[in-house]
Write a protein that holds these residues in place. Structure first.
Motif, short mmCIF file in Angstrom:
data_model
loop_
_atom_site.label_atom_id
_atom_site.label_comp_id
_atom_site.label_asym_id
_atom_site.label_seq_id
_atom_site.Cartn_x
_atom_site.Cartn_y
_atom_site.Cartn_z
N LEU A 389 8.67 9.91 11.68
CA LEU A 389 8.38 8.71 10.82
C LEU A 389 6.86 8.72 10.35
O LEU A 389 6.52 8.34 9.14
N VAL A 390 5.98 9.16 11.38
CA VAL A 390 4.58 8.90 11.29
C VAL A 390 4.23 10.15 9.92
O VAL A 390 3.51 9.67 8.87
N PRO A 391 4.43 11.34 10.14
CA PRO A 391 4.00 12.25 8.77
C PRO A 391 5.08 11.92 7.78
O PRO A 391 4.46 12.20 6.57
N PHE A 392 6.14 11.35 7.77
CA PHE A 392 6.91 11.11 6.61
C PHE A 392 6.49 9.98 5.87
O PHE A 392 6.40 9.85 4.61
N GLY A 393 5.91 9.08 6.80
CA GLY A 393 5.29 7.93 6.11
C GLY A 393 4.01 8.39 5.41
O GLY A 393 3.84 7.55 4.22
N LEU A 394 3.27 9.09 5.89
CA LEU A 394 1.95 9.56 5.17
C LEU A 394 2.27 10.32 3.87
O LEU A 394 1.40 10.20 2.88
N PHE A 395 3.30 10.99 3.81
CA PHE A 395 3.70 11.87 2.88
C PHE A 395 4.25 10.82 1.49
O PHE A 395 3.85 10.87 0.50
N ASP A 396 4.89 9.81 1.82
CA ASP A 396 5.54 8.72 1.17
C ASP A 396 4.43 8.14 0.63
O ASP A 396 4.32 7.79 -0.86
N ASN A 397 3.44 7.53 1.30
CA ASN A 397 2.50 6.70 0.94
C ASN A 397 1.42 7.53 -0.12
O ASN A 397 0.77 6.95 -1.07
N ALA A 398 1.04 8.92 0.23
CA ALA A 398 0.32 9.69 -0.61
C ALA A 398 1.06 9.72 -1.98
O ALA A 398 0.49 9.68 -3.04
N ILE A 399 2.27 10.25 -1.79
CA ILE A 399 2.99 10.27 -3.30
C ILE A 399 3.08 9.00 -3.90
O ILE A 399 2.84 8.95 -5.26
#
Length: 546
Positions: A389-399
């Motif tokens: 969830l941590v890297p996926f959340g960072l990716f989602d927020n960046a996009i």
């Protein structure tokens, strides 16, 4: 020259593919470990002052009790059915594996319903002895640390039993016969000869059991025992502190790695191999009280770990047929089949890629990459969930931030809280099952077949599809079954990552049992146990065949 060039290109391509997969699979673990260096002193200090010591003490105590229980039961039953002959010993050889089919949390729900104040056991006792209230008698509270340890012992002892029995079967006949000729009794032969020689296998089984203990969430949560897994869940969802939950996960992950390292170092420089002959071991014939004691020692954990909870669930399901198999059951069953099937299919494809890439290039780099890709099985599901969830959340927020600033469009969550994230977590957790099964089958294929295929002008990829995959179907089928069943039973990672309104049978059982509605959950719980029987029966059949 042309064949050599193709071979070199194939090796390079497969090597790069394996390295990329290993890096992707290791991403959640790297994400969790990176949390050790983040600054969350205020929250961490609050945890340290309030609940951290409780998490550590309860986790350690749970591990100690489970280690003692599975060590005694697993090793003792393995020795009895392997080296002794008594009534029922042949059937018990494979039957002792049956508790592997039942997750610990299902036993927890079942025994709580059986042993609580309004359960069958206490109601029967009050009826027989005329007791009216709890003031008239004492009854142990199963919702406790020892209760959680007992549930875990009953379902995890087959890990030690399986490896210990394999070690006892492989021990040299000459060694055992020498101990007998020196006047050693069966107990002395076991204690002085067989047990020390089987120590690596027993320790390996204990390590597997302890890793599963640290992975458990539903059992300890239902019994109100605060451990690291419950702490991670509460910190993430209860307090909303994702960074602190990540650091708790990193702490638990370091604990797991220390456990693995300790298991390796415990072997030291000792040599445990023996020259085994084809002569079969003459079993000890047990009679009278010894035979009865051996039968009871093997029968009690089997009854408590499988037949009692299984029979109770079956009766409850039949009594509440319409509630147990309502429309929700079929919806959740279809969800479980979808994610289990997808995870098994993806794990098979990646397992074949890893195993075949390692076959083509057995360099130290490739071996490390294969090990990294398959180490997720030792990591608790809650830790993997946080790491996903941590890297996926960072990716989602960046996009989302880029789309907002560029096109004034919000993309929302693209990966977090989706089936893709759930399948990825399952893949990280259970890829080792697929890789190990396929890699073991691949080693049975002679390298001369590869050379013959290359001499006919086929490259590495064509050789895989035309030669190896048709010969690997048994290993592929075994790997698919193992991953499918483990995904069906997985709860901790599913609870954290699953999409909204997407529950599996395991989550359905957890939700209903938490609300004291086991009658409605009995059908789903029984279905999970029946599905879990498939790999157990296959394993039992292989043991009998060998």
């Amino acid at each position: 020259m042309q064949i050599s060039s193709e071979k070199k290109t194939g090796l390079s391509g497969w090597t790069m593919l394996v390295m990329a997969i290993a890096l992707l699979i290791a991403l959640p673990i790297i994400s969790v470990l990176s949390g050790l260096f983040a600054d969350a002193r205020s929250v961490w200090q609050h945890l340290a002052e309030t609940v951290l010591s409780t998490y550590v003490i309860n986790s350690l105590l749970l591990m100690v009790w489970v280690a003692l229980g599975v060590g005694v039961i697993g090793t003792g039953t393995a020795w009895l059915v392997t080296m002794c002959r008594f009534p029922g010993s042949r059937i018990l050889t494979w039957a002792l594996l049956l508790p592997l089919a039942a997750p610990a949390y299902i036993l927890a729900y079942t025994y709580t319903d059986l042993l609580d104040y309004y359960g069958i056991v206490q109601m029967s006792l009050r009826s027989w002895f005329g007791w009216k209230t709890m003031q008239d008698y004492w009854f142990p509270n199963v919702r406790s640390l020892w209760g959680a340890a007992l549930m875990l012992v009953l379902v995890l002892y087959p890990y030690v039993y399986l490896l210990a029995r394999s070690a006892f079967l492989s021990q040299s006949v000459c060694t055992i016969e020498a101990s007998r000729s020196l006047g050693c009794s069966p107990w002395q032969s076991f204690r002085k000869v067989a047990l020390p020689l089987a120590r690596p296998a027993i320790v390996a089984g204990l390590s597997l059991a302890l890793m599963e203990t640290l992975n458990d969430y539903a059992t300890v949560q239902f019994f109100e025992v605060s451990t690291f897994t419950t702490g991670i869940y509460r910190t993430w969802f209860g307090m909303g502190e994702r960074l602190a939950a990540t650091q708790l996960s990193a702490f638990l992950l370091m604990f797991i790695f220390a456990l693995i390292l300790l298991e390796q170092l415990s072997r030291g420089r000792g040599k445990y191999y023996q020259s085994s002959g084809s002569q079969s071991i003459q079993k000890y014939q047990l009679r009278g009280l010894r035979a009865i004691a051996a039968l009871l020692f093997c029968l009690v954990p089997l009854l408590l770990g499988f037949f009692v909870p299984g029979g109770f669930l079956l009766k409850m399901t039949l009594d509440n047929w319409e509630q147990a198999f309502d429309q929700r059951f079929w919806d959740f069953a279809s969800n479980s089949l979808i994610v289990s099937g997808l995870a098994a299919g993806v794990a098979i494809v990646i397992g074949i890629i890893l195993a075949y890439g390692l076959r083509l290039n057995r360099s130290i780099t490739m071996r490390i990459a294969a090990y990294v890709a398959s180490m997720g099985y030792a990591v608790p599901g809650s830790v993997i969930a946080v790491g996903v969830l941590v890297p996926f959340g960072l990716f989602d927020n960046a996009i989302d931030s880029w789309m907002r600033s560029t096109f004034n469009i919000s993309t929302g969550l693209l990966l977090s809280g989706t089936i893709f994230a759930l399948i990825f977590a399952y893949l990280v957790r259970f890829l080792a099952l697929s890789f190990n099964s396929i890699e073991a089958s691949l080693t049975n294929i002679k390298p001369s077949l590869d050379d013959a295929s290359r001499s006919l002008g086929f490259g590495a990829t064509n050789t895989l599809f035309r030669i190896h995959i048709p010969l690997l179907w048994k290993g592929v089928l075994a790997a698919a079954i193992l991953v499918f069943v483990d995904v069906m039973k997985e709860l901790s990672a599913t609870l954290i990552i699953r999409p909204f309104n997407f529950d599996t049978l395991a989550v359905h059982v957890y939700n209903l049992a938490s609300d004291e509605r086991l009658a409605e959950a009995s059908g789903s719980a029984l279905a999970i146990v029946l599905v879990g029987l498939i790999p157990v029966m296959l394993l039992s059949w292989q043991m009998e065949k060998r």
